[in-house]
Design a protein around this motif. Structure first.
Motif, mmCIF file in Angstrom:
data_model
loop_
_atom_site.group_PDB
_atom_site.id
_atom_site.type_symbol
_atom_site.label_atom_id
_atom_site.label_comp_id
_atom_site.label_asym_id
_atom_site.label_seq_id
_atom_site.Cartn_x
_atom_site.Cartn_y
_atom_site.Cartn_z
ATOM 1 N N GLU A 79 0.774 -0.804 -0.142
ATOM 2 C CA GLU A 79 0.550 0.095 0.047
ATOM 3 C C GLU A 79 0.736 1.127 0.124
ATOM 4 O O GLU A 79 -0.174 2.218 -0.096
ATOM 5 C CB GLU A 79 -1.177 0.179 1.105
ATOM 6 C CG GLU A 79 -2.088 -1.060 1.139
ATOM 7 C CD GLU A 79 -2.971 -0.848 0.295
ATOM 8 O OE1 GLU A 79 -3.529 0.118 -0.556
ATOM 9 O OE2 GLU A 79 -2.889 -2.270 -0.538
ATOM 10 N N THR A 80 2.254 1.311 0.215
ATOM 11 C CA THR A 80 3.118 2.026 0.158
ATOM 12 C C THR A 80 3.524 2.625 -0.796
ATOM 13 O O THR A 80 3.749 1.510 -2.210
ATOM 14 C CB THR A 80 4.372 1.690 0.859
ATOM 15 O OG1 THR A 80 4.235 1.533 1.978
ATOM 16 C CG2 THR A 80 5.634 2.734 1.068
ATOM 17 N N PRO A 81 3.335 4.275 -1.293
ATOM 18 C CA PRO A 81 3.666 4.657 -2.468
ATOM 19 C C PRO A 81 4.833 4.334 -2.939
ATOM 20 O O PRO A 81 6.044 3.534 -2.507
ATOM 21 C CB PRO A 81 3.203 6.106 -2.857
ATOM 22 C CG PRO A 81 2.863 6.447 -0.798
ATOM 23 C CD PRO A 81 3.082 4.831 0.028
ATOM 24 N N LEU A 82 5.064 4.478 -4.811
ATOM 25 C CA LEU A 82 5.960 3.968 -5.100
ATOM 26 C C LEU A 82 7.408 4.193 -4.573
ATOM 27 O O LEU A 82 8.408 3.889 -4.542
ATOM 28 C CB LEU A 82 6.098 3.787 -6.853
ATOM 29 C CG LEU A 82 7.422 3.564 -7.781
ATOM 30 C CD1 LEU A 82 7.827 2.144 -7.150
ATOM 31 C CD2 LEU A 82 6.920 3.958 -9.031
ATOM 32 N N GLU A 83 7.084 6.029 -4.637
ATOM 33 C CA GLU A 83 8.514 6.528 -3.913
ATOM 34 C C GLU A 83 9.078 6.382 -3.286
ATOM 35 O O GLU A 83 10.379 6.461 -2.777
ATOM 36 C CB GLU A 83 8.298 8.481 -3.919
ATOM 37 C CG GLU A 83 9.102 9.506 -4.194
ATOM 38 C CD GLU A 83 8.648 10.757 -3.770
ATOM 39 O OE1 GLU A 83 9.713 11.733 -3.211
ATOM 40 O OE2 GLU A 83 7.894 10.852 -4.519
ATOM 41 N N GLN A 84 8.413 5.912 -2.254
ATOM 42 C CA GLN A 84 8.489 5.426 -0.132
ATOM 43 C C GLN A 84 9.133 4.506 -0.713
ATOM 44 O O GLN A 84 10.533 3.773 -0.158
ATOM 45 C CB GLN A 84 7.462 5.906 0.277
ATOM 46 C CG GLN A 84 6.993 7.227 0.796
ATOM 47 C CD GLN A 84 5.927 7.129 1.860
ATOM 48 O OE1 GLN A 84 5.281 6.043 2.243
ATOM 49 N NE2 GLN A 84 5.133 8.004 1.586
ATOM 50 N N ARG A 85 9.037 3.555 -1.746
ATOM 51 C CA ARG A 85 8.906 1.617 -1.522
ATOM 52 C C ARG A 85 10.894 2.026 -2.762
ATOM 53 O O ARG A 85 11.275 1.101 -1.975
ATOM 54 C CB ARG A 85 8.153 1.337 -2.459
ATOM 55 C CG ARG A 85 7.136 0.609 -2.001
ATOM 56 C CD ARG A 85 5.948 -0.513 -3.136
ATOM 57 N NE ARG A 85 6.137 0.411 -3.830
ATOM 58 C CZ ARG A 85 5.032 0.417 -4.833
ATOM 59 N NH1 ARG A 85 4.105 0.573 -3.207
ATOM 60 N NH2 ARG A 85 5.043 0.660 -5.440
ATOM 61 N N VAL A 86 10.624 2.687 -3.710
ATOM 62 C CA VAL A 86 12.050 3.368 -3.748
ATOM 63 C C VAL A 86 13.075 3.968 -2.937
ATOM 64 O O VAL A 86 14.284 3.512 -3.005
ATOM 65 C CB VAL A 86 11.953 3.809 -5.554
ATOM 66 C CG1 VAL A 86 13.620 4.664 -5.961
ATOM 67 C CG2 VAL A 86 11.250 3.274 -6.314
#
Length: 114
Positions: A79-86
């Motif tokens: 559920e975490t946005p892509l930017e935060q996962r990167v």
């Protein structure tokens, strides 16, 4: 008698036309369903690609093995946005590099300057 034969021919022709129209409608419905299924599959693929950090890490110059390990680290962050996962993947890779005994850029620079 001839009139009955003509009526029978007309009924048979009407039945053939009706069957052809039904068949065309069925083909159109199948084509429509197939197009919808392809669109849904394409959307799912795009959604998965947008959630995946691997292409972004590869673009930043990481090796595929590193990107896969970082992706595994981020796998539960659905559920975490892509930017935060990167960012989390980058932090993981940084910690992995620091704990593997490799020298950082500053440490390498200090070692060569003495």
């Amino acid at each position: 008698m001839e009139q009955k034969r003509e009526e029978a021919r007309e009924r048979a022709e009407a039945a053939r036309v009706a069957r052809a129209a039904d068949a065309a409608a069925v083909r159109a419905a199948k084509a429509e369903a197939a197009a919808a299924a392809r669109a849904k599959a394409r959307a799912e693929i795009e959604q998965v690609d947008q959630r995946n950090v691997i292409p972004w890490l590869l673009e930043l110059g990481f090796r595929i093995e590193q990107a896969r390990r970082a992706a595994e680290y981020c796998a539960d962050m659905i559920e975490t946005p892509l930017e935060q996962r990167v960012r989390a993947a980058l932090a993981y890779l940084h910690r992995a590099r620091a704990s593997s005994g490799r020298e950082t850029g500053a440490a390498t620079h200090a070692a060569y300057s003495t």
